[in-house]
Design an enzyme around this catalytic site. Structure first.
Site, PDB file in Angstrom:
ATOM      1  CE1 TYR A  77      -3.762   2.287   0.186  1.00  0.00           C
ATOM      2  CE2 TYR A  77      -3.072   2.658   2.408  1.00  0.00           C
ATOM      3  CZ  TYR A  77      -3.839   2.929   1.002  1.00  0.00           C
ATOM      4  OH  TYR A  77      -4.599   4.269   1.399  1.00  0.00           O
TER       5      TYR A  77
ATOM      6  CG  ASN B 264       4.778  -0.127   1.796  1.00  0.00           C
ATOM      7  OD1 ASN B 264       5.153   1.074   2.352  1.00  0.00           O
ATOM      8  ND2 ASN B 264       3.183  -0.234   2.218  1.00  0.00           N
TER       9      ASN B 264
ATOM     10  CB  SER C 204       2.352  -6.309   7.451  1.00  0.00           C
ATOM     11  OG  SER C 204       3.634  -6.864   6.510  1.00  0.00           O
ATOM     12  N   GLY C 205       0.674  -7.172   4.819  1.00  0.00           N
ATOM     13  CA  GLY C 205       0.976  -8.588   3.884  1.00  0.00           C
ATOM     14  C   GLY C 205       2.416  -9.486   3.284  1.00  0.00           C
TER      15      GLY C 205
ATOM     16  CB  SER D  17       2.384  -4.758   2.677  1.00  0.00           C
ATOM     17  OG  SER D  17       1.103  -4.851   3.510  1.00  0.00           O
TER      18      SER D  17
END
Length: 386
Positions: A153, A226, A302-303, A264
């Site tokens: 994101y 990120n 978080s991904g 993420s």
């Protein structure tokens, strides 16, 4: 080492300037500022040290728009076959399209695209458009109807709801893909990304690992970073994030509800070692340790999604006979695990070191990592590499 390169700037309607950087590296890297790192790197210290891998990037920077896309071809732009692959989701608050196909078939076909969260649809459409433009064979086209697109994101620095990324931009990144050095930091999908509250983005690294006395394989890693809070950041074992407790980001005047915790990381691992899908899933899991060495812990929002593939054992869709695969014995993967851990740590640090001060949407601002202060911290802890 700094490599010169050319950038292509295109002015579009509305004044948006798009910059394409296919394969280039002119920002400082972690080793350049004295960060000690383990392992034997490939000649470029990049994912493109794995023969056949090509990377292309496209960045959009104008006003409140700071986004882009990074594309990775596992076996080059002209390849018609697929690659064995495995996925590991350390924390699943994110997206990687095509993941179900990879888990079911143990393979994917075509390129991987990494972009901002709201650019996933454009990236998917761009891959399909590029495929239609470049391949007439209906079997090749059908093998690519489920593109692999991953996201982090970038709404802290970019006006994501303008949805500025288009399929045409993605096609340009795919067309720009080449072997060779790879640009890092605020480029491609990493244009608007922030990690450990410093400007971050794309980073890459590689390791040469040895199997027996006479065989060597390459492991390459590319990250779109990120993730992480400032106090989590560790550099070469030092609590660098706790030491540098100023230079905090300034949020946009109308910040998203996600607040300071959004973030993420996508990690793509390539190797030329002959491996099976289950073994590639084991490699993908080890990226967690490399991320952990820099302080990342998989925060709840978080991904953290990791993809590993091998350029050995090409996969043919619709083959009329059994496919022959080779693999390293499962108990002999430790050198590859080491390579993944080391290259992941360095790729994240390269993304951090390449970042620079950036002002984005709503007067948001993120600082680049202060190299001189990092060197001072490393020296104080006896970790500075001359």
């Amino acid at each position: 080492m700094k490599t010169s390169h050319s950038l292509i700037s295109i002015a579009l309607a509305g004044g948006l300037v798009i910059t394409s950087a296919a394969c280039a590296q002119d920002a400082p890297r972690a080793r350049d500022i004295g960060i000690p790192l383990e392992g034997e790197t490939g000649p470029l210290n990049a994912i493109t040290d794995v023969a056949g891998v090509e990377v292309g990037q496209f960045s959009l920077n104008e006003g409140d728009t700071h986004t882009g896309v990074t594309a990775i071809f596992p076996r080059g732009r002209t390849a018609t076959d697929g690659v064995p692959a495995g996925i590991f989701s350390f924390n699943g608050t994110g997206e990687m399209t095509g993941a179900h196909l990879i888990n079911e078939f143990g393979a994917f076909f075509g390129p991987v695209a990494i972009t901002g969260t709201l650019g996933v649809g454009a990236a998917r459409d761009g891959i399909l458009d590029w495929t239609a433009q470049n391949f007439d064979d209906p079997t090749v086209r059908f093998s690519r109807v489920l593109p692999v697109v991953a996201e982090t994101y970038d709404g802290g620095l970019s006006d994501v709801w303008s949805m500025a990324l288009t399929p045409e931009h993605v096609v340009a990144a795919l067309d720009a893909a080449r072997p060779g050095p790879v640009a890092e930091g605020a480029v491609g999908g990493g244009t608007g990304m922030v990690c450990y509250y410093f400007k971050c983005g794309i980073g890459t690294s590689s390791r040469v690992v040895h199997y027996g006395e006479d065989i060597a394989f390459t492991v390459g890693v590319l990250v779109q970073a990120n993730h992480g809070g400032r106090d989590q950041l560790r550099i070469a074992g030092t609590p660098a994030g706790q030491e540098i407790d100023d230079l905090m980001p300034r949020r946009a005047s109308q910040a998203d509800a996600a607040g300071e915790g959004d973030g993420s990381i996508i990690i793509v691992i390539a190797t030329d070692a002959p491996l099976l899908p289950d073994q590639l899933r084991r490699l993908a899991r080890r990226a967690t340790i490399g991320m952990g060495r820099t302080g990342g812990q998989g925060d709840s929002s978080s991904g953290d999604i990791f993809l590993a593939f091998t350029t050995a054992n090409p996969v043919t869709l619709g083959a009329g006979a059994p496919l022959d695969y080779q693999s390293i014995p499962g108990e002999a993967l430790d050198p590859l695990f080491d390579g993944v851990v080391q290259a992941t740590e360095e790729a994240i640090l390269n993304a951090l070191v390449a970042g620079s001060d950036t002002t984005g949407r709503g007067n948001s601002h993120v600082y680049g990592l202060p190299h001189d202060r990092v060197r001072e911290i490393l020296a104080r802890y006896g970790r500075l590499e001359d």
